[in-house]
Design a protein around this motif. Structure first.
Motif: not given
Length: 498
Positions: A163-165, A180-184, A189-191, A203-209
């Protein structure tokens, strides 16, 4: 009579068989002609396949020929692939004994998928040749050239169970392909900081929580794949602050010239309800379904300055119960509306140019609305506290480029001061303010430089020249100082060069 028919059939058979000649192909000795001597496959991202490009090969001789070998110069190691006259040959790279009739031609279709590490390190070009090897030892060739761009690739994780996220978004029943973007992030690196050292491909939706801020730096280039976009969540922030010299660009990931102005290649930048502290300055948004999708903010005004939105298949800037101050905003080409301020809200636009030349009889440049209809068709009103347009151009290819759609109740406040509008005759009292009003120029041509190329600059003979007031936007979108008499729209007038 029966015998006559029998002998006639026998004679006809002998005649036709004596006239038929089987094709006899001679080994080729050169002399082929090509539709081009170099095939440029434009720019692709590293390890992302290109579009298909075409080479046409002509045999202009009177002989049917057989080409002993057509192959890529790097053979099976080549990152190019081709089909020759519909054939795949040996792994799409080597073809033997290819037949070509006299005075005939054939097509070769070419694609490439290459890593930037395989390109020339000085210019990032990946090259090869198509060789046409003839029976007498002669070799003809056609060059292949592709620019490979390295990039940061952002996409949903794939889990061990296959499955995918996905993301769960309020109001959407099905999970959305996104992450979700990832700091690490171990690769990127810091996304939460998108820089300008190389492009980003999403690709897909990049999300900022909530609680996080995405900072997009001057000169950044962000490319969205089909059905992809950016979501800024409740309590999250989006800050895209470019400069005049280094705009930030959001667009699709098809880099070929044929896709440079194709609407709807990706979805949207969605600032959801409760997102906070959003800032947009010196940004270009191209070829989305909805360029900016802005829900009710955190209760404070957000600013959009020096921003251009082009070629949206639905809406350029879609606001819902939002609070927006816009200065030097330019929007052109949208399937429904260049600017749609819906479900009420508060808006103030100064020195903006809203044009819509979409090829439809129903599109408009500006739409104002203060309600939605529930499942029973009843209106649910939202107050349009203000929708103030000052020194703006509202124009387009249709007779009516302004649409007012008020509810039967609720506030519906709007004003147009020193604005140039495209609007035909009407007996509707909603639009009575447009007639015999010194604050409005109606149906006078702004004479844009080149609408098709999204050049909405105005010339010395524009009706927008000198029509504005001082509304405290000291520079136009190109950084030129505004002086009296002030012009309407995002651009100061200039003399167009031939």
């Amino acid at each position: 009579m029966r015998y006559l028919i029998f002998f006639f059939i026998i004679g006809l058979t002998l005649f036709t068989s004596s006239c038929r000649q089987d094709f006899e192909f001679e080994p080729s000795t050169g002399g082929l002609f090509f539709s081009k001597d170099t095939v440029y496959l434009d720019t692709v991202f590293t390890n992302i396949g290109s579009s298909t490009y075409t080479l046409k090969v002509y045999n202009r001789s009177d002989k049917d020929i057989k080409i002993p070998t057509i192959q890529l110069g790097k053979g099976q190691a080549s990152k190019y692939r081709m089909t020759v006259d519909g054939m795949v040959g040996n792994n799409n790279r080597v073809f033997n004994d290819v037949e070509l009739l006299a005075k005939d031609s054939m097509y070769i279709f070419i694609e490439v998928t290459a890593d930037v590490a395989e390109a020339n390190p000085t210019d990032f070009l990946y090259t090869d040749i198509i060789e046409f090897r003839h029976a007498n030892g002669e070799v003809q060739d056609v060059d292949l050239v592709t620019l490979i761009q390295d990039a940061y690739f952002l996409y949903p994780k794939r889990f061990s169970d296959g499955t995918t996220e996905t993301l769960t978004i309020e109001g959407i029943e099905e999970p959305v392909y996104g992450f979700f973007l990832d700091e690490n992030d171990p690769v990127n690196g810091n996304e939460y900081v998108w820089g300008n050292d190389k492009p980003y491909v999403v690709y897909g939706y990049a999300a900022v929580p909530g609680g996080k801020t995405l900072n997009v730096q001057p000169g950044a280039r962000i490319h969205f794949h089909a059905d992809s976009g950016l979501i800024v969540g409740n309590g999250a922030s989006f800050k895209a602050n470019g400069t005049l010299e280094n705009n930030i660009i959001f667009e699709g990931d098809r880099l070929e010239p044929g896709f440079s102005d194709v609407a709807g290649q990706w979805q949207t930048i969605w600032l959801t309800a409760g997102s906070t502290g959003n800032e947009i300055d010196n940004v270009i948004i191209k070829n989305a379904a909805v360029g900016l999708n802005i829900d009710s903010n955190d209760g404070n005004f957000m600013t959009i300055k020096n921003t251009q939105i082009y070629n949206s298949s639905l809406i350029g800037l879609y606001a819902k119960t939002a609070k927006i101050r816009g200065e030097n905003v330019v929007i052109n080409y949208a399937g429904i509306a260049s600017l749609a301020c819906t479900l009420g809200g508060s808006y103030e636009f100064k020195q903006c140019t809203f044009n819509n030349n979409w090829s439809s009889s129903r599109q408009v440049a500006v739409l104002l609305n203060n309600y939605y209809e529930d499942e029973n068709g009843a209106q649910v009103p939202f107050d349009l506290v203000q929708a103030d347009f000052k020194n703006c151009i509202i124009y387009g290819s249709n007779t009516y480029e302004l649409s007012l759609d008020p509810a039967t109740s609720g506030l519906f406040n709007h004003s147009f001061t020193k604005c140039l509008l495209k609007f035909g005759s009407s007996s509707n009292p909603l639009y009575s303010f447009l007639f015999d009003n010194p604050e409005v120029k109606r149906n006078e041509n702004p004479k844009f430089l080149n609408i098709q190329n999204n050049q909405l600059n105005i010339g010395d003979d524009s009706a927008a020249r000198g029509f504005g007031d001082d509304v405290s936007v000291p520079f136009d979108i190109l950084g030129n100082p505004r002086t009296t008499p002030f012009d309407a729209g995002a651009y100061n007038w200039t003399t167009f060069q031939d």
